[in-house]
Design a protein around this motif. Sequence first.
Motif, short mmCIF file in Angstrom:
data_model
loop_
_atom_site.label_atom_id
_atom_site.label_comp_id
_atom_site.label_asym_id
_atom_site.label_seq_id
_atom_site.Cartn_x
_atom_site.Cartn_y
_atom_site.Cartn_z
N ILE A 247 0.92 -1.22 -0.14
CA ILE A 247 -0.03 -0.12 -0.15
C ILE A 247 0.94 1.15 0.03
O ILE A 247 0.90 2.13 -0.77
CB ILE A 247 -0.81 -0.16 1.25
N GLN A 248 1.86 1.34 0.83
CA GLN A 248 2.79 2.37 0.79
C GLN A 248 3.58 2.85 -0.48
O GLN A 248 3.79 4.07 -0.75
CB GLN A 248 3.68 2.13 2.09
N LEU A 249 4.05 1.62 -0.91
CA LEU A 249 4.67 1.79 -2.19
C LEU A 249 3.92 2.14 -3.24
O LEU A 249 4.26 3.06 -4.29
CB LEU A 249 5.51 0.33 -2.82
N VAL A 250 2.48 1.87 -3.36
CA VAL A 250 1.81 2.31 -4.54
C VAL A 250 1.38 3.56 -4.49
O VAL A 250 1.21 4.39 -5.21
CB VAL A 250 0.65 1.38 -4.60
N ALA A 251 1.07 3.93 -3.02
CA ALA A 251 0.76 5.36 -2.77
C ALA A 251 1.69 6.34 -3.10
O ALA A 251 1.57 7.65 -3.62
CB ALA A 251 0.28 5.45 -1.46
N GLN A 252 3.07 6.06 -2.88
CA GLN A 252 4.05 6.98 -3.09
C GLN A 252 4.28 6.88 -4.43
O GLN A 252 4.70 8.07 -5.13
CB GLN A 252 5.30 6.35 -2.35
N SER A 253 4.01 5.82 -5.24
CA SER A 253 4.53 6.05 -6.59
C SER A 253 3.25 6.79 -7.31
O SER A 253 3.61 7.23 -8.49
CB SER A 253 4.45 4.33 -7.22
N LEU A 254 2.10 7.04 -6.89
CA LEU A 254 1.10 7.56 -7.49
C LEU A 254 0.99 9.10 -7.01
O LEU A 254 0.88 9.87 -7.95
CB LEU A 254 -0.30 7.12 -7.16
N LEU A 255 1.48 9.42 -5.72
CA LEU A 255 1.50 10.76 -5.41
C LEU A 255 2.60 11.54 -5.12
O LEU A 255 2.69 12.57 -5.38
CB LEU A 255 0.46 10.97 -4.09
N GLY A 256 3.84 10.72 -4.89
CA GLY A 256 5.19 11.39 -4.97
C GLY A 256 5.10 12.21 -3.47
O GLY A 256 4.69 11.89 -2.44
N ALA A 257 6.00 13.14 -3.72
CA ALA A 257 5.95 14.45 -2.55
C ALA A 257 4.55 14.97 -2.18
O ALA A 257 4.73 15.57 -1.09
CB ALA A 257 6.72 15.70 -3.13
N SER A 258 3.59 15.03 -2.92
CA SER A 258 2.31 15.32 -2.42
C SER A 258 1.57 14.47 -1.65
O SER A 258 0.54 14.81 -0.82
CB SER A 258 1.44 15.78 -3.57
#
Length: 441
Positions: A247-258
């Motif tokens: 979950i964390q990896l997918v969320a970071q990949s989709l939103l990045g710094a935001s």
Amino acid sequence: MTLQLERDAVLRRHIGPVALAAAVINGVVGAGIFTLPAAMARAAGAWAPLSYLVCAIAMSFVVVCFAEAGSRLPTSGGVYGTVAFAFGPAAGFVCGMLTWMASVLACGGIAGALADTVGTVLPGIAAGPGRALVIIVSIGAIAFVNMRGVREAAWMVTAATLVKLVPLLLFVAVGAVMVLSGSVPPPRPITAPHVFGLATAVLLGVFAFSGMETPLAASGEVANGNRTVPRALFGAMGFVLVLYVAIQLVAQSLLGASLGGQAAPLAAAAARIGPVARMLLVVGAALSMLGWIGSDILGAPRILFAFARDGLLPRVLGRAHRRTHAPDAAIVVHAVIAAGLALSGSFTGLVVASTLNTAGLYFLGCGAAWVLHRRRIQTVGEPVDFRLLPVAAAGGMVAMAVLIYVAPPAEILGLVGVLAASIALYGIMRGIGGRARPPVG
């Protein structure tokens, strides 16, 4: 030493390993996972997935201890019962108070997160009286259902938790496919965090992995507890680790710094997949949060009820409704305190405070497992016997002590206050009501 537990004689041991593992997953994968990725990103930046792994290592010591202790003494009350047996009723009372405090703090944090999630769909109630109304109505409605009886409350929790994993698994699967296929433009990358941010991330991560102690309170109704408890714990916690990191990896990949600036991070990440995905995550998050609050109000007030019944809290909290047999006074007190915390505190602040109480609980649980291992305690069948249990117990206790050490000073003082108040309250109530009745034996 073989032990007979009279207090569990009236119970029926019908819970198997699959059912217990599912209950642990439901207890651990709480509604916080829908908001936690943002808090983890703010604290640990790009290293947030690594923080989950660090937490998993620390928690593995605790899981080993709880697995062996649960196989040796599968009694109702779970860790509360093992601590009381190992160290006496005073330590058991402190353990129970830590459990209740962690529950009510987490309930306040989740209720606040629920209001924030609803606010992303209805901006008019994102703050002020509207947000307060969402908190009061959600907690009040769930408390009302619980006061109608345990059967109605159980059905409510079951209906909500059945849909918990579906949106999460769809988010991971669809999001990963879109990221790997290049269908979503890459976002601005997350920067590296400050070292103190990593400490906060670990505290938040421990909160995400906590919760197994609540289902284990039903260990007195587990079939072949000497084998079922460890199998369910290891299977459930392994699944949870993989799910959280994904979950964390997918969320970071989709939103990045935001990601760190989102009130409802998974809903915002799903919006990059499509509006249907976003709405699915919002609805799933809201139902999951309601389900978690329902589960909390179903179980946590029973701690207050049990203490009052044993003469360790005011008698009114030990009252059961004549018609529904629900501990209505304890439910009302728990719900009011949780609502007050939700209205006055932030999700992250309440989570850190809850985690510290849980760290204290796990510290005692690891020590109790060590005592049971050394005394060769067993009840039903041959228990699991980890040769390195003393190492795991020491590791778990050290890990929990480190988590407490790196916490904000105000939260450490809060934990010390809870411990001191619990010990003082136990002494006062025992002086008023005489010797406390031990919860095990």
